[in-house]
Design a protein around this motif. Structure first.
Motif, PDB file in Angstrom:
ATOM      1  N   ALA A   1      -6.909  18.876  10.697  1.00  0.00           N
ATOM      2  CA  ALA A   1      -5.927  18.074  11.425  1.00  0.00           C
ATOM      3  C   ALA A   1      -5.282  17.105  10.428  1.00  0.00           C
ATOM      4  O   ALA A   1      -5.603  17.113   9.242  1.00  0.00           O
ATOM      5  N   VAL A   2      -4.411  16.263  10.910  1.00  0.00           N
ATOM      6  CA  VAL A   2      -3.734  15.297  10.041  1.00  0.00           C
ATOM      7  C   VAL A   2      -4.727  14.244   9.563  1.00  0.00           C
ATOM      8  O   VAL A   2      -5.501  13.688  10.351  1.00  0.00           O
ATOM      9  N   SER A   3      -4.728  14.004   8.243  1.00  0.00           N
ATOM     10  CA  SER A   3      -5.572  12.980   7.618  1.00  0.00           C
ATOM     11  C   SER A   3      -4.686  12.068   6.779  1.00  0.00           C
ATOM     12  O   SER A   3      -3.578  12.454   6.395  1.00  0.00           O
ATOM     13  N   GLU A   4      -5.179  10.872   6.488  1.00  0.00           N
ATOM     14  CA  GLU A   4      -4.436   9.928   5.652  1.00  0.00           C
ATOM     15  C   GLU A   4      -5.342   9.341   4.585  1.00  0.00           C
ATOM     16  O   GLU A   4      -6.528   9.090   4.839  1.00  0.00           O
TER      17      GLU A   4
ATOM     18  N   SER B   1       0.838  -1.204   0.000  1.00  0.00           N
ATOM     19  CA  SER B   1       0.000   0.000   0.000  1.00  0.00           C
ATOM     20  C   SER B   1       0.870   1.251   0.000  1.00  0.00           C
ATOM     21  O   SER B   1       2.029   1.212   0.404  1.00  0.00           O
ATOM     22  N   ASN B   2       0.296   2.341  -0.473  1.00  0.00           N
ATOM     23  CA  ASN B   2       0.923   3.661  -0.423  1.00  0.00           C
ATOM     24  C   ASN B   2       0.031   4.558   0.423  1.00  0.00           C
ATOM     25  O   ASN B   2      -1.195   4.444   0.378  1.00  0.00           O
ATOM     26  N   ARG B   3       0.655   5.454   1.188  1.00  0.00           N
ATOM     27  CA  ARG B   3      -0.119   6.318   2.090  1.00  0.00           C
ATOM     28  C   ARG B   3       0.295   7.772   1.914  1.00  0.00           C
ATOM     29  O   ARG B   3       1.479   8.099   1.918  1.00  0.00           O
ATOM     30  N   LEU B   4      -0.686   8.645   1.755  1.00  0.00           N
ATOM     31  CA  LEU B   4      -0.474  10.085   1.718  1.00  0.00           C
ATOM     32  C   LEU B   4      -0.979  10.649   3.039  1.00  0.00           C
ATOM     33  O   LEU B   4      -2.121  10.393   3.435  1.00  0.00           O
ATOM     34  N   THR B   5      -0.132  11.396   3.732  1.00  0.00           N
ATOM     35  CA  THR B   5      -0.504  12.007   5.004  1.00  0.00           C
ATOM     36  C   THR B   5      -0.475  13.525   4.809  1.00  0.00           C
ATOM     37  O   THR B   5       0.493  14.059   4.276  1.00  0.00           O
TER      38      THR B   5
END
Length: 75
Positions: free
Chosen positions: A53-56, A15-19
């Motif tokens: 706030a921080v989201s992913e 998987s790839n994650r964008l934060t």
């Protein structure tokens, strides 16, 4: 005021994650394509609501050459 700040991009094996930090009251959606020249962008996620706030956003089983963009819109 509308803002978007990419904090990190993590390329994993499965998987790839964008934060990111995103504006409250805006909707965000990740899209993927095999190259920047490609006109066929595919939705990776449903629209998610920015919280200030921080989201992913996570893309499972991504292609090896995935290029991402994040779309934003008002609800």
């Amino acid at each position: 005021e509308s803002y978007f700040a990419l904090l990190s991009f993590t390329r994993g094996q499965d998987s790839n994650r964008l934060t990111f930090v995103a504006s409250p009251g805006r909707l965000y959606q990740a899209e993927v394509a095999p190259s920047l020249d490609d006109q066929a962008w595919t939705n990776v996620t449903a629209w998610i609501s920015g919280q200030g706030a921080v989201s992913e956003l996570t893309h499972t089983n991504p292609p090896a050459d995935a290029i991402y963009r994040v779309r934003v819109r008002a609800p």
